[in-house]
Design a protein around this motif. Structure first.
Motif, short mmCIF file in Angstrom:
data_model
loop_
_atom_site.label_atom_id
_atom_site.label_comp_id
_atom_site.label_asym_id
_atom_site.label_seq_id
_atom_site.Cartn_x
_atom_site.Cartn_y
_atom_site.Cartn_z
N LEU A 55 -5.64 -4.27 -9.61
CA LEU A 55 -5.47 -2.84 -9.40
C LEU A 55 -4.39 -2.54 -8.37
CD1 LEU A 55 -9.16 -1.53 -9.48
CD2 LEU A 55 -7.36 -1.12 -11.16
N LEU A 56 -4.36 -3.29 -7.27
CA LEU A 56 -3.38 -2.99 -6.23
C LEU A 56 -1.96 -3.34 -6.69
CD1 LEU A 56 -3.27 -1.73 -3.49
CD2 LEU A 56 -3.48 -3.98 -2.45
N ILE A 57 -1.81 -4.40 -7.49
CA ILE A 57 -0.49 -4.68 -8.06
C ILE A 57 -0.03 -3.51 -8.93
CG2 ILE A 57 0.76 -6.14 -9.72
CD1 ILE A 57 -0.88 -8.51 -8.69
N ALA A 58 -1.00 -2.86 -9.60
CA ALA A 58 -0.68 -1.70 -10.43
C ALA A 58 -0.56 -0.41 -9.62
CB ALA A 58 -1.76 -1.52 -11.51
N GLY A 59 -0.69 -0.52 -8.30
CA GLY A 59 -0.56 0.65 -7.44
C GLY A 59 -1.82 1.47 -7.32
N GLN A 60 -2.99 0.88 -7.62
CA GLN A 60 -4.26 1.59 -7.59
C GLN A 60 -5.23 0.96 -6.59
OE1 GLN A 60 -4.56 4.38 -9.62
NE2 GLN A 60 -2.46 3.93 -10.24
N PHE A 61 -6.26 1.69 -6.24
CA PHE A 61 -7.28 1.22 -5.32
C PHE A 61 -8.65 1.27 -5.97
CE2 PHE A 61 -4.08 2.27 -2.17
CZ PHE A 61 -4.30 1.35 -1.16
N ASP A 62 -9.55 0.42 -5.49
CA ASP A 62 -10.97 0.56 -5.82
C ASP A 62 -11.78 0.27 -4.56
OD1 ASP A 62 -13.50 0.75 -6.78
OD2 ASP A 62 -13.24 -0.60 -8.48
#
Length: 306
Positions: A53-60
């Protein structure tokens, strides 16, 4: 760029190992090395999904409360349905959390940080409301602590397997390449025909599956679950991922780097414990590492732009 970053992390990890070896005769013993890997298993499995997710620019940021909610639903289902049906319930709950986060981010359009902060609060509140203040016992589910090979628990073996699978997924598949492309420039990725929303939704689903697995691992390791299960896992996961070289802006990172970040944090916590340093100082160290990791990320971004 990757080799120098990995090199710096390896040097830092080696410095930690040397320091704690000098200060504790037990540090380099095989049982202690196994303890380090075992302690990283839950954080590491969650970090596998978080790295995507973080590589894709997202957070969880819902991973800690999601793990607790999965473990509670498993415990309740196990009491009435039995172990195997309860495992199915746990997997469905984890998938549901991932799908909810993915739907809110990719379909409704809510920022991932806001979405997962909200679901963090929702599932922590649900866990506390349904489970109450007391622990819920789980009997006959101790597979994660079994040590069939070289005295290594199955939970640690599972972590290694998942890390390898995610590393291959990111580096050797079309899905992995699209994740990097979306993180580097989501608009450009969309213009060249990448189905960005579908890919990001799948990324959140993978994170939900990781929550399901960690919920089951936690329940097996502890033999119980409570409302405080998984508290602070969000900080540990994000620290390891960013420390491992994954950029907050997306488009850069690897599972190998995340594993190095996990080892740096794990060795630090283990070594401080062996030196009888108060656990509160371990929290200070974890927070300091996070700030240093983010600072390093910002400096690296300036260097890349230059």
């Amino acid at each position: 760029m990757k080799a120098p970053e990995w090199g710096a992390l390896l040097i830092f990890l080696l410095a930690e190992v040397v320091f704690f070896t000098i200060n504790s005769p037990y540090f380099l013993s095989w049982p202690n090395i196994v303890n380090i890997i075992t302690a990283l298993s839950i954080t590491g499995i969650l970090a596998a999904g978080g790295t995507i997710l973080l590589i894709a620019g997202q957070f969880d940021l819902s991973v800690g409360s999601g793990t607790a909610f999965v473990a509670l639903m498993f415990a309740i289902a196990a009491q009435s349905l039995g172990i195997m049906p309860a495992v199915g319930v746990a997997v469905l709950v984890g998938l549901g959390i991932g799908m909810l986060n993915g739907f809110l981010v990719t379909v409704i359009g809510v920022n991932a940080l806001i979405t997962t902060l909200g679901t963090l609060a929702i599932f922590r509140g649900l866990t506390l409301s349904i489970g109450g203040a007391s622990s819920v016992r789980i009997n006959g589910f101790d597979w994660a602590i079994a040590r069939p090979f070289l005295d290594i628990p199955l939970s640690a073996v599972l972590f290694v397997v998942i890390a390898v699978v995610i590393a291959i997924l990111l580096s050797r598949t079309v899905f992995g390449r699209t994740i990097y492309a979306i993180g580097a420039n989501e608009n450009a990725a969309r213009l060249v025909g990448i189905r960005t929303k579908k890919t990001l939704f799948l990324g959140f689903v993978i994170s939900g599956v990781c929550m399901a697995i960690t919920g089951l691992v936690s329940a097996s390791q502890l033999g119980s679950t409570s409302g405080t299960t998984g508290t602070g896992l969000e900080l540990a996961v994000v620290t390891a991922i960013i420390l491992g070289g994954t950029s907050l802006k997306g488009g850069m990172g690897s599972m190998f780097g995340t594993v190095l970040g996990l080892l740096i944090v794990g060795v630090l916590n283990n070594g401080m414990t062996l030196m009888n340093i108060n656990s509160t100082w371990q929290q200070v160290a974890a927070g300091t590492l996070l700030i240093l990791a983010v600072s390093f990320d910002q400096i690296r971004q300036r260097y890349v732009r230059a």
